[in-house]
Structures are given as C-alpha cells and as structure tokens.
Write a protein that holds these residues in place. Structure first.
Motif, mmCIF file in Angstrom:
data_model
loop_
_atom_site.group_PDB
_atom_site.id
_atom_site.type_symbol
_atom_site.label_atom_id
_atom_site.label_comp_id
_atom_site.label_asym_id
_atom_site.label_seq_id
_atom_site.Cartn_x
_atom_site.Cartn_y
_atom_site.Cartn_z
ATOM 1 N N ARG A 11 0.824 -1.222 0.000
ATOM 2 C CA ARG A 11 0.000 0.000 0.000
ATOM 3 C C ARG A 11 0.852 1.264 0.000
ATOM 4 O O ARG A 11 0.420 2.315 -0.480
ATOM 5 N N LEU A 43 -5.874 -6.449 0.845
ATOM 6 C CA LEU A 43 -5.700 -5.310 -0.071
ATOM 7 C C LEU A 43 -7.002 -4.849 -0.735
ATOM 8 O O LEU A 43 -7.098 -3.713 -1.186
ATOM 9 N N LEU A 44 -8.005 -5.735 -0.773
ATOM 10 C CA LEU A 44 -9.237 -5.470 -1.529
ATOM 11 C C LEU A 44 -9.911 -4.132 -1.217
ATOM 12 O O LEU A 44 -10.352 -3.435 -2.137
ATOM 13 N N HIS A 46 -8.701 -1.414 -0.726
ATOM 14 C CA HIS A 46 -7.913 -0.305 -1.274
ATOM 15 C C HIS A 46 -7.772 -0.405 -2.794
ATOM 16 O O HIS A 46 -6.927 0.259 -3.386
ATOM 17 N N THR A 47 -8.612 -1.221 -3.429
ATOM 18 C CA THR A 47 -8.525 -1.423 -4.875
ATOM 19 C C THR A 47 -9.703 -0.776 -5.597
ATOM 20 O O THR A 47 -10.619 -0.249 -4.963
ATOM 21 N N SER A 50 -8.407 2.583 -10.131
ATOM 22 C CA SER A 50 -7.635 2.896 -11.338
ATOM 23 C C SER A 50 -8.517 2.802 -12.577
ATOM 24 O O SER A 50 -9.649 2.313 -12.521
ATOM 25 N N ARG A 52 -8.506 0.786 -15.894
ATOM 26 C CA ARG A 52 -7.853 -0.419 -16.419
ATOM 27 C C ARG A 52 -7.960 -0.419 -17.940
ATOM 28 O O ARG A 52 -9.059 -0.403 -18.490
ATOM 29 N N LEU A 136 -5.224 -5.831 -9.110
ATOM 30 C CA LEU A 136 -5.717 -5.380 -7.805
ATOM 31 C C LEU A 136 -4.561 -4.939 -6.914
ATOM 32 O O LEU A 136 -4.651 -3.921 -6.215
ATOM 33 N N CYS A 138 -1.677 -3.751 -7.855
ATOM 34 C CA CYS A 138 -1.171 -2.459 -8.356
ATOM 35 C C CYS A 138 -2.084 -1.309 -7.930
ATOM 36 O O CYS A 138 -1.609 -0.224 -7.573
ATOM 37 N N GLU A 139 -3.393 -1.551 -7.947
ATOM 38 C CA GLU A 139 -4.343 -0.517 -7.513
ATOM 39 C C GLU A 139 -4.156 -0.198 -6.033
ATOM 40 O O GLU A 139 -4.183 0.963 -5.634
ATOM 41 N N ALA A 140 -3.961 -1.249 -5.234
ATOM 42 C CA ALA A 140 -3.748 -1.050 -3.797
ATOM 43 C C ALA A 140 -2.468 -0.258 -3.543
ATOM 44 O O ALA A 140 -2.362 0.472 -2.552
#
Length: 322
Positions: A11, A43-44, A46-47, A50, A52, A136, A138-140
């Motif tokens: 994160r 992590l979910l 915080h995804t 973005s 995509r 996911l 990378c988004e986090a």
C-alpha cells in the motif's frame, strides 16, 4: 515477511513488496495460493480506483513504443502507471521472452511507473493466469492507470477485454483489400482504434482512418453510451498522445454518468469468480488419484477411436464422483 506487513508495504508503493506479492500470486504451489488469497483480502478495500486499459495489436504495430510514450505522458500529468506485459512463452521450453522491460527502457526507469513482465505459460489465449489479481495489487499500491498489454495473438484479446474498463486496438495504416485481413471479432471488442506510425505516410493513414470508421459503422455498437473513435498517433514522435488520454477521460465520464462503468466491473467480478472456480475444479479433477490412474488410458482410447469422447468423459467423472 508476515502478510499484514507485506500488505502495508504494498500500500505504501514499495517496489520490492510488490514484486514479492506478485510472485506469491503467480506461484502454483497450493500453500502460496492460500497466502495470495489472504493477501488480496487485506488489499481489496484499497482497490478499484484505477482506469484499467487493455492494449492489443499485431507484432510490429509498436505496442511497446506506444505504451512507453503514453505511460511517460501520464506520469508527467501526475499519474502512477502500472504496465502488466504478458509475454509469449515458448511452447517447447516453457521459457518466456520477457523483453518488454528492455523495450520500455525509459519508462522502466520512471519512478512513477511499474512494469511487470509475466510469462503467459499455457493459459488459454496467452494471458498470464493471475493478471487480474496483479491488477488489484497495483491498484492497492496507488497506481491510477493499469495497462495490460497482450501478445496480440490467439484468444488473448477476448480474455483481456473481459478484465479491463477500456480495450484499445492498435493498428497500422492499411488500405484497400488489406482491411479485409482485420479480425472482425477483435474490432467488436475495441473501445477505440489507434493507428500508430502515422508519421510514415500521412495520406495513407488518413485513408485508413476513414476505412476503419466505415468498417465500425457496420458492426453492432459495443455500448449505447460510446461511439468507438479512430485516432492517429506517432508514438515514436509523441504525436497524438495527449488526444488519446483526452478520449479516455471522455469515455470514463460517459460510462460513469450512465452507470455502465460500475455495471461492467460487477459483471467482470462474477465472470472472474466463475473462471477461477472452473480452473480450480479442473485442477482438483486432474489431481484426483483415481482419475490420474485412468486418464492416460482413456485419452488414448479416444485418440484411437476405441471409445467416444462423451463416453470417456462420463467414465472419468464417475471415477471422480466415487
């Protein structure tokens, strides 16, 4: 490294932690699969923040040059860009080319860019098995644009189109009968067609743009809220790149206003669940002791025409159920 610590470091955008997390996701070991699942659960929340983008095109169209030029422009605009480049794997040795990091040399040195080449392996269509989970992650880590580059062959386009918000088809300037060679299925998936290397022959590129637009009119619209544009760029000369991002922002605004953006994401999540379920069921089936003992014999019987595929399938399933 303890999973909570690893999740915290991801994160924070720690590159080494991201590498460890992705390696865990891509591992085929059962114990790693469990850890990867737990990591993604952490992590979910915080995804999902973005845009995509899937990018495809035949070899030689300049995908890597385009992504480097486009990615560099986005980082200049304050974005963090992740590029997941799915590399073709050798069908003989299983080794992958992994050349994208070399081809995107400038972008790979950019502090606000992250490039991860992943071998496609034997996954249908050449798309890395865990690309969705990597997105996911990378988004986090705070990446606001995630680009998935396909090898541009086989069924990979369909698979990538099912996991991104926007699917971009890169083409070269073609004219006349050459246009007939375009795969209709890929054009139907596209949210935009980008003609690269426009600087080589402006007149031919403009003609190609008109022909692509005419071809798109024949196809059924992918969305009632978006008309697929055809744009000309020269990635090598950085021409037309800002216009591509403006077009993407228009797309995102139109999709959000109509509610289609969230609907697509929800549908993709359900499709993803089914894909993973079927994948896991196949693994479970093939690893079953009795099935393993019989599989080669039954497969050979089908190949020799001794038994029918349907009878063989039923026999294997009966063994599995027992």
């Amino acid at each position: 490294m303890e999973l909570h610590t690893l999740a915290d470091n991801i994160r924070k955008g720690n590159i080494r932690a991201m590498g460890k997390g992705i390696t865990l996701i891509e591992s085929k070991r059962p114990e790693d699969a469990r850890k990867a699942s737990q990591l993604l659960d952490l992590l979910l929340p915080h995804t999902g923040n973005s845009l995509r983008i899937g990018i495809t095109g035949v070899p030689g169209v300049g995908k890597s040059t385009f992504i480097e030029s486009f990615g560099s422009y986005l980082t200049e605009q304050g974005h963090k860009v992740a590029v997941l480049a799915v590399d073709p794997s050798s069908q003989i040795t299983g080794g992958s080319i992994l050349g994208d990091k070399t081809r995107m040399e400038e972008l790979s040195r950019n502090y606000n860019a992250f490039i991860r080449p992943s071998p496609a392996g034997d996954t249908l269509g050449g798309v890395a098995r865990r690309t969705r989970e990597t997105m996911l992650l990378c988004e986090a880590a705070g990446y606001t644009v995630v680009i998935v580059e396909t090898v541009g062959v086989g069924q990979s386009e369909t698979t990538v189109a099912s996991m991104v918000d926007f699917f971009m088809l890169l083409q070269l300037a073609t004219a006349g009968d050459e246009l007939q060679g375009i795969k209709k299925g890929v054009m139907e998936l596209a949210d935009a067609i980008i003609i690269n290397k426009a600087d080589i022959d402006r007149q031919k590129t403009e003609l190609a743009r008109q022909q692509y637009q005419n071809a798109l009119h024949i196809l059924r619209p992918k969305s009632r809220n978006w008309i697929v544009p055809v744009q000309m760029v020269s990635a090598l000369r950085n021409e037309g790149i800002p216009g591509v991002w403006e077009m993407l922002e228009s797309f995102r605004d139109a999709m959000h206003q109509s509610g289609e953006f969230d609907e697509n994401r929800k549908r993709q999540s359900v499709d993803w669940m089914w894909a993973l379920l079927l994948d896991d069921l196949k693994t479970l089936f093939l690893q079953h002791a009795d099935v393993k003992g019989l599989f080669q014999q039954v497969q050979e019987a089908v190949a020799q025409g001794i038994t029918t595929p349907s009878a063989a399938s039923r026999r294997l399933l009966d063994v599995f159920r027992r």
